[in-house]
Design an enzyme around this catalytic site. Sequence first.
Site, PDB file in Angstrom:
ATOM      1  N   ALA A   2       4.626  86.113 146.936  1.00 56.08           N
ATOM      2  CA  ALA A   2       4.342  86.560 147.990  1.00 56.08           C
ATOM      3  C   ALA A   2       4.967  87.943 148.332  1.00 56.08           C
ATOM      4  O   ALA A   2       4.374  88.862 148.749  1.00 56.08           O
ATOM      5  CB  ALA A   2       4.676  85.847 149.439  1.00 56.08           C
TER       6      ALA A   2
ATOM      7  N   ASP B 236      -0.463  78.088 146.192  1.00 64.11           N
ATOM      8  CA  ASP B 236       0.181  77.163 145.438  1.00 64.11           C
ATOM      9  C   ASP B 236      -0.187  77.704 143.826  1.00 64.11           C
ATOM     10  O   ASP B 236      -1.357  77.773 143.738  1.00 64.11           O
ATOM     11  CB  ASP B 236      -0.157  75.954 145.556  1.00 64.11           C
ATOM     12  CG  ASP B 236       0.604  75.096 146.725  1.00 64.11           C
ATOM     13  OD1 ASP B 236       1.880  75.732 146.987  1.00 64.11           O
ATOM     14  OD2 ASP B 236      -0.068  74.490 147.499  1.00 64.11           O
TER      15      ASP B 236
ATOM     16  N   TYR C 211      10.738  78.147 154.388  1.00 62.78           N
ATOM     17  CA  TYR C 211      10.731  76.326 154.265  1.00 62.78           C
ATOM     18  C   TYR C 211      12.181  75.919 154.687  1.00 62.78           C
ATOM     19  O   TYR C 211      13.101  76.140 154.026  1.00 62.78           O
ATOM     20  CB  TYR C 211      10.718  76.519 152.962  1.00 62.78           C
ATOM     21  CG  TYR C 211       9.386  76.814 152.185  1.00 62.78           C
ATOM     22  CD1 TYR C 211       8.343  76.098 152.233  1.00 62.78           C
ATOM     23  CD2 TYR C 211       9.048  78.222 152.035  1.00 62.78           C
ATOM     24  CE1 TYR C 211       6.732  76.695 152.014  1.00 62.78           C
ATOM     25  CE2 TYR C 211       7.647  79.050 151.659  1.00 62.78           C
ATOM     26  CZ  TYR C 211       6.748  77.889 151.745  1.00 62.78           C
ATOM     27  OH  TYR C 211       5.624  78.606 151.288  1.00 62.78           O
TER      28      TYR C 211
ATOM     29  N   GLU D   3      -2.134  76.671 164.751  1.00 69.18           N
ATOM     30  CA  GLU D   3      -2.574  76.985 163.255  1.00 69.18           C
ATOM     31  C   GLU D   3      -3.944  76.018 163.222  1.00 69.18           C
ATOM     32  O   GLU D   3      -3.701  74.608 163.744  1.00 69.18           O
ATOM     33  CB  GLU D   3      -1.741  76.567 162.254  1.00 69.18           C
ATOM     34  CG  GLU D   3      -2.227  76.640 161.117  1.00 69.18           C
ATOM     35  CD  GLU D   3      -1.297  76.750 159.861  1.00 69.18           C
ATOM     36  OE1 GLU D   3      -0.095  77.575 159.925  1.00 69.18           O
ATOM     37  OE2 GLU D   3      -1.215  76.133 158.651  1.00 69.18           O
TER      38      GLU D   3
ATOM     39  N   THR E  46      -5.705  79.317 158.498  1.00 69.47           N
ATOM     40  CA  THR E  46      -5.265  79.130 157.086  1.00 69.47           C
ATOM     41  C   THR E  46      -6.531  79.781 156.115  1.00 69.47           C
ATOM     42  O   THR E  46      -7.507  79.938 156.526  1.00 69.47           O
ATOM     43  CB  THR E  46      -5.219  77.642 156.571  1.00 69.47           C
ATOM     44  OG1 THR E  46      -6.516  77.024 156.550  1.00 69.47           O
ATOM     45  CG2 THR E  46      -4.119  77.073 157.360  1.00 69.47           C
TER      46      THR E  46
ATOM     47  N   HIS F 135      11.596  75.271 149.333  1.00 74.23           N
ATOM     48  CA  HIS F 135      10.213  75.069 148.606  1.00 74.23           C
ATOM     49  C   HIS F 135      10.441  74.547 147.279  1.00 74.23           C
ATOM     50  O   HIS F 135      11.494  74.618 146.574  1.00 74.23           O
ATOM     51  CB  HIS F 135       9.671  76.673 148.224  1.00 74.23           C
ATOM     52  CG  HIS F 135       8.440  76.800 147.995  1.00 74.23           C
ATOM     53  ND1 HIS F 135       8.238  76.883 146.523  1.00 74.23           N
ATOM     54  CD2 HIS F 135       7.338  76.670 148.378  1.00 74.23           C
ATOM     55  CE1 HIS F 135       6.851  76.803 146.168  1.00 74.23           C
ATOM     56  NE2 HIS F 135       6.167  76.720 147.383  1.00 74.23           N
TER      57      HIS F 135
HETATM   58  P1  FAD Z   1       6.530  82.697 147.831  1.00 69.73           P
HETATM   59  O1  FAD Z   1       7.150  83.476 148.890  1.00 69.73           O
HETATM   60  O2  FAD Z   1       6.101  83.457 146.568  1.00 69.73           O
HETATM   61  O3  FAD Z   1       7.438  81.454 147.246  1.00 69.73           O
HETATM   62  C1  FAD Z   1       7.102  80.660 146.216  1.00 69.73           C
HETATM   63  C2  FAD Z   1       8.509  80.402 145.337  1.00 69.73           C
HETATM   64  O4  FAD Z   1       8.822  81.620 144.893  1.00 69.73           O
HETATM   65  C3  FAD Z   1       9.563  80.052 146.263  1.00 69.73           C
HETATM   66  O5  FAD Z   1      10.386  78.982 145.930  1.00 69.73           O
HETATM   67  C4  FAD Z   1      10.535  81.202 146.617  1.00 69.73           C
HETATM   68  O6  FAD Z   1      11.758  80.952 146.639  1.00 69.73           O
HETATM   69  C5  FAD Z   1      10.140  81.784 145.328  1.00 69.73           C
HETATM   70  N1  FAD Z   1      10.200  83.423 145.307  1.00 69.73           N
HETATM   71  C6  FAD Z   1       9.612  84.156 146.303  1.00 69.73           C
HETATM   72  N2  FAD Z   1       9.549  85.468 146.162  1.00 69.73           N
HETATM   73  C7  FAD Z   1      10.322  85.287 145.077  1.00 69.73           C
HETATM   74  C8  FAD Z   1      10.915  86.717 144.272  1.00 69.73           C
HETATM   75  N3  FAD Z   1      10.593  87.973 144.414  1.00 69.73           N
HETATM   76  N4  FAD Z   1      11.784  86.551 143.421  1.00 69.73           N
HETATM   77  C9  FAD Z   1      12.044  85.212 142.939  1.00 69.73           C
HETATM   78  N5  FAD Z   1      11.643  84.163 143.592  1.00 69.73           N
HETATM   79  C10 FAD Z   1      10.844  84.019 144.698  1.00 69.73           C
HETATM   80  N6  FAD Z   1      -1.105  77.817 151.424  1.00 69.73           N
HETATM   81  C11 FAD Z   1      -2.694  78.211 151.347  1.00 69.73           C
HETATM   82  O7  FAD Z   1      -3.209  77.925 150.144  1.00 69.73           O
HETATM   83  N7  FAD Z   1      -2.976  78.688 152.554  1.00 69.73           N
HETATM   84  C12 FAD Z   1      -2.385  79.031 153.560  1.00 69.73           C
HETATM   85  O8  FAD Z   1      -3.356  79.392 154.511  1.00 69.73           O
HETATM   86  C13 FAD Z   1      -1.248  78.408 153.773  1.00 69.73           C
HETATM   87  N8  FAD Z   1      -0.582  78.635 155.030  1.00 69.73           N
HETATM   88  C14 FAD Z   1       0.714  78.462 155.073  1.00 69.73           C
HETATM   89  C15 FAD Z   1       1.267  78.822 156.077  1.00 69.73           C
HETATM   90  C16 FAD Z   1       2.774  78.587 156.210  1.00 69.73           C
HETATM   91  C17 FAD Z   1       3.519  78.549 157.681  1.00 69.73           C
HETATM   92  C18 FAD Z   1       3.487  78.034 155.078  1.00 69.73           C
HETATM   93  C19 FAD Z   1       4.990  77.633 155.410  1.00 69.73           C
HETATM   94  C20 FAD Z   1       2.787  77.662 154.069  1.00 69.73           C
HETATM   95  C21 FAD Z   1       1.467  77.891 153.808  1.00 69.73           C
HETATM   96  N9  FAD Z   1       0.631  77.686 152.561  1.00 69.73           N
HETATM   97  C22 FAD Z   1      -0.848  78.045 152.728  1.00 69.73           C
HETATM   98  C23 FAD Z   1       1.418  77.014 151.534  1.00 69.73           C
HETATM   99  C24 FAD Z   1       1.975  78.304 150.486  1.00 69.73           C
HETATM  100  O9  FAD Z   1       0.831  79.004 150.004  1.00 69.73           O
HETATM  101  C25 FAD Z   1       2.577  77.330 149.498  1.00 69.73           C
HETATM  102  O10 FAD Z   1       3.833  76.831 150.006  1.00 69.73           O
HETATM  103  C26 FAD Z   1       3.055  78.242 148.169  1.00 69.73           C
HETATM  104  O11 FAD Z   1       3.433  77.425 147.235  1.00 69.73           O
HETATM  105  C27 FAD Z   1       4.007  79.496 148.318  1.00 69.73           C
HETATM  106  O12 FAD Z   1       3.736  80.317 149.364  1.00 69.73           O
HETATM  107  P2  FAD Z   1       4.797  81.548 149.588  1.00 69.73           P
HETATM  108  O13 FAD Z   1       3.953  82.558 150.394  1.00 69.73           O
HETATM  109  O14 FAD Z   1       5.844  80.964 150.375  1.00 69.73           O
HETATM  110  O15 FAD Z   1       5.192  82.122 148.111  1.00 69.73           O
END
Ligand code: FAD
Length: 299
Positions: A132, A114, A153, A18, A54, A157
Amino acid sequence: MKISNIYSKTNRPVLSFEIFPPKRKKNQTRKDFDTLLNTVDKLTTLNPDFISVTYGAGGTDSEGSFKVSKYIKDKGVVALPHFTSIGYPSQEINSYLEDLGQDGFANILALRGDLPKEPSKADMVWKDFLHATDLIKIIKKEFPRFCIGGAAYPQGHQESNYDGKDIEVMKLKEEMGVEFFLTQLFFDNDKYLRFVETVKNHGVTAPIGAGVMPLMSPKFVDKILKLSGATLHKELHQTLDKYRDDEEEFLKRTIDFCIRQVNDLIERGVDGIHLYTMNKYHPVKKIINNLDIKTAVNT
Ligand code: FAD
């Protein structure tokens, strides 16, 4: 090539790197970019199966994410552009995805990003994309040719208070079309493997790339732990205490820890290793040259 195919056709752990684009700043120069592209050139000599880039993380240039991903793809290396949907109206999301598709990208890491910390930004359009899963739904419907990756995570998370809800979310992401996961960084392999076992017991079948970061400098440890939610391994705590003022010795010891961590993961049969390179070539080279999958990776 689709990353799901790499995982399914490779009979060793898949190796990914990455990287992040340069920081967004007013006077960003061509030099910042060229330095990164030069690092990409060197990293590709280590034969990763794919390189992820990223998007907007830590104030980095989100436009740069596309350019760097394109550079990687045009070199003939599989690229994985990240994309975070938070703060964008759906038209902009569609247009970005369209650009990626037209440029021949086959893969995307679908993230929410975030939540904004400042209350003044709370009214941003992110309500359409609370999770997401909302982005994954759109990609699957409008851009079905993408192979979609999702974040996972091992230590939970922040928003789910580390209560295990994320595991249900992983299952949901897979049901909605995610074909592989990459995890947040961690230092404790036993905990990681317990997490993978729980996830698989919950019916998740998609491969999971284990997120591993070599700690490059004592200066950034606190920030990294805060951002990732990872807990520091006891050995790394001791290294930090002892070598806080000796960057060189600190790096030597953390690289050594990372090599042992990754080799242990490989031995215990992980699907993949996702190395957070911090855009550094030499430490990464040292790690790769000391891995037990080296021969396989280099063929
Ligand atoms: P989600 O999957 O939406 O999760 C966020 C929270 O919501 C979690 O607590 C989850 O349990 C909950 N959740 C998810 N879906 C649902 C649903 N349908 N119903 C109820 N609850 C739900 N950040 C950046 O800004 N740029 C990047 O390039 C970047 N790359 C990353 C790469 C990796 C491998 C990882 C692990 C993280 C990365 N991040 C990046 C950080 C990430 O954007 C943050 O951790 C963010 O807060 C959550 O993103 P997510 O896609 O996991 O969100």
